[in-house]
Design an enzyme around this catalytic site. Structure first.
Site, PDB file in Angstrom:
ATOM      1  N   LYS A  17      38.978  39.093  25.897  1.00 45.72           N
ATOM      2  CA  LYS A  17      37.890  39.406  26.818  1.00 45.72           C
ATOM      3  C   LYS A  17      37.336  40.779  26.470  1.00 45.72           C
ATOM      4  CE  LYS A  17      40.070  36.691  30.461  1.00 45.72           C
ATOM      5  NZ  LYS A  17      40.699  36.699  31.807  1.00 45.72           N
ATOM      6  N   ARG A  90      43.008  47.475  27.250  1.00 48.44           N
ATOM      7  CA  ARG A  90      43.928  47.244  28.354  1.00 48.44           C
ATOM      8  C   ARG A  90      45.264  46.787  27.765  1.00 48.44           C
ATOM      9  NH1 ARG A  90      45.847  41.846  30.687  1.00 48.44           N
ATOM     10  NH2 ARG A  90      46.945  42.498  32.564  1.00 48.44           N
ATOM     11  N   ASP A 147      48.501  48.977  32.236  1.00 46.27           N
ATOM     12  CA  ASP A 147      48.557  48.286  33.517  1.00 46.27           C
ATOM     13  C   ASP A 147      49.700  48.784  34.393  1.00 46.27           C
ATOM     14  OD1 ASP A 147      46.670  46.565  34.456  1.00 46.27           O
ATOM     15  OD2 ASP A 147      47.536  44.756  33.630  1.00 46.27           O
ATOM     16  N   GLY A 203      45.091  35.496  40.932  1.00 44.77           N
ATOM     17  CA  GLY A 203      44.512  34.728  39.835  1.00 44.77           C
ATOM     18  C   GLY A 203      45.621  33.935  39.198  1.00 44.77           C
ATOM     19  N   GLY A 205      47.631  35.076  37.135  1.00 45.58           N
ATOM     20  CA  GLY A 205      48.693  36.040  37.411  1.00 45.58           C
ATOM     21  C   GLY A 205      48.386  36.663  38.758  1.00 45.58           C
ATOM     22  N   ASP A 276      45.362  25.293  38.130  1.00 47.29           N
ATOM     23  CA  ASP A 276      44.092  25.790  38.668  1.00 47.29           C
ATOM     24  C   ASP A 276      44.021  25.528  40.174  1.00 47.29           C
ATOM     25  OD1 ASP A 276      41.278  26.777  38.326  1.00 47.29           O
ATOM     26  OD2 ASP A 276      40.857  24.757  39.065  1.00 47.29           O
ATOM     27  N   MET A 277      43.907  26.586  40.955  1.00 39.47           N
ATOM     28  CA  MET A 277      43.893  26.449  42.405  1.00 39.47           C
ATOM     29  C   MET A 277      42.723  25.599  42.891  1.00 39.47           C
ATOM     30  SD  MET A 277      45.269  27.010  45.328  1.00 39.47           S
ATOM     31  CE  MET A 277      46.495  28.314  45.180  1.00 39.47           C
TER      32      MET A 277
END
Length: 336
Positions: A17, A90, A147, A203, A205, A276-277
């Site tokens: 990303k 990141r 993080d 998410g 995670g 996937d929620m």
């Protein structure tokens, strides 16, 4: 101040990303954002959005981090976007000694390689992203943003596990993750945020953090990003006896355990159909296992909110040399 263009990278095992920002005179302008996403068949999809334009392409030639970065750089140039002056990465783990963004040097890279055992699913790809940028433009400044840094000032009572001190001295402790997300939320809240906060990063995670007067008090993730809440494919916290049973009675090895707790559990493991929620919510009326997965996730969220709210400890007393003492009687909102 003259404006600078910064490329921000988030390298993962299944995606790269990125976002391009122009920064100067107190302003931060998003010029473009995108990702290279790889599926199980190693077929990659590249997309970039900027202004009113969007490009998208697929292909297997973007299967590595280096190849993905190369493809993304070509498309950014084709969109006639400004060349970037620096790159920010990141990084999931900074270990016990890295609590702020750092300019990437050979020394830091060697230290990051020594930390791979702390985050074997994340750090190798993130290091590969750094090396790919160095290969393309060796003189380009690169900065690592960790993080774990946000949580490094948590009181020791929150960082420690109930294990012998010798293991604490070996840096086995609660590190916490999603810290860059928490920092962003605190910054977005402005100079006068609420003094007591519970922040949720939800998410694939997922984690929560308790924050008092801008400082972290506790968080749900632990030594690795596999701990804490039930997640998309991660189990979250487990009774250690389960791990011992799997090792002794079901002949699991380290690789099988890693796959179980990181890729085969969580929403996917309980529902059996998806991590996937949104998909699970659509099937709760017809799929009992999907309904159970959603119910378990929400139950754990409520339980952790209660636990973080009831946190009864103040920050450490300097006179106790890093040890902690109870400074007053616990109360329902004592820690927050």
């Amino acid at each position: 101040m003259a404006s600078r263009v910064i490329l921000c990278l988030n390298s993962g095992s299944s995606s790269l990303k990125f976002a391009l920002y122009q920064i100067g005179d107190g302003e931060e302008i998003l010029l473009a954002q995108g990702a290279v996403e790889r599926n199980d068949a190693e077929v990659a999809r590249l997309w970039i959005r900027c202004a009113q334009r969007k490009i998208e392409k697929t292909g297997g030639e973007m299967s590595s981090v280096s190849a993905a970065l190369h493809a993304a750089s070509i498309e950014l140039e084709r969109l006639e976007l400004p060349r970037f002056d620096a790159v920010g990465h990141r990084l999931v783990h900074g270990g016990p000694h890295h609590a702020a963004p750092e300019r990437i040097t050979d020394t830091l890279l060697n230290k990051l390689r020594s930390l791979i055992a702390f985050a074997p699913l994340h750090l190798p790809d993130e290091i590969a992203g750094i090396e790919a940028v160095t290969t393309r433009v060796s003189s380009l400044p690169q900065v690592a943003c960790f993080d774990t840094a946000f949580h490094r000032s948590m009181p020791e009572v929150a960082q420690r596990f109930a294990l012998p001190r010798a293991l604490w001295d070996e840096d086995i402790r609660r590190y916490g993750f999603h810290g860059i997300s928490y920092e962003y939320i605190m910054r977005t809240l402005g100079i006068n945020p609420p003094s007591r906060l519970i922040i949720a990063h939800l998410g694939n995670g997922a984690s929560m953090a308790a924050v008092k007067n801008g400082s972290p008090l506790d968080t749900t993730m632990g030594f690795t990003p596999a701990g804490g809440l039930m997640m998309g494919t991660r189990s979250g916290d487990l009774d250690p006896g389960i791990i011992l049973y799997l090792l002794s009675q079901m002949h699991f090895d380290a690789r099988a355990l890693s796959q179980l707790v990181n890729q085969q559990s969580g929403l996917l493991g309980v529902a059996g159909i998806s991590s996937d929620m949104k998909t699970l919510l659509e099937r709760t009326d017809t799929e009992p296992d999907a309904a159970m997965a959603v119910q378990m996730f929400c139950y754990q969220l409520r339980k952790q909110v209660g636990a973080l709210t009831a946190r009864p400890w103040r920050t450490r007393s300097p006179g106790f040399h890093g040890r902690y003492r109870r400074t007053r009687r616990p109360s329902a909102m004592g820690g927050l």
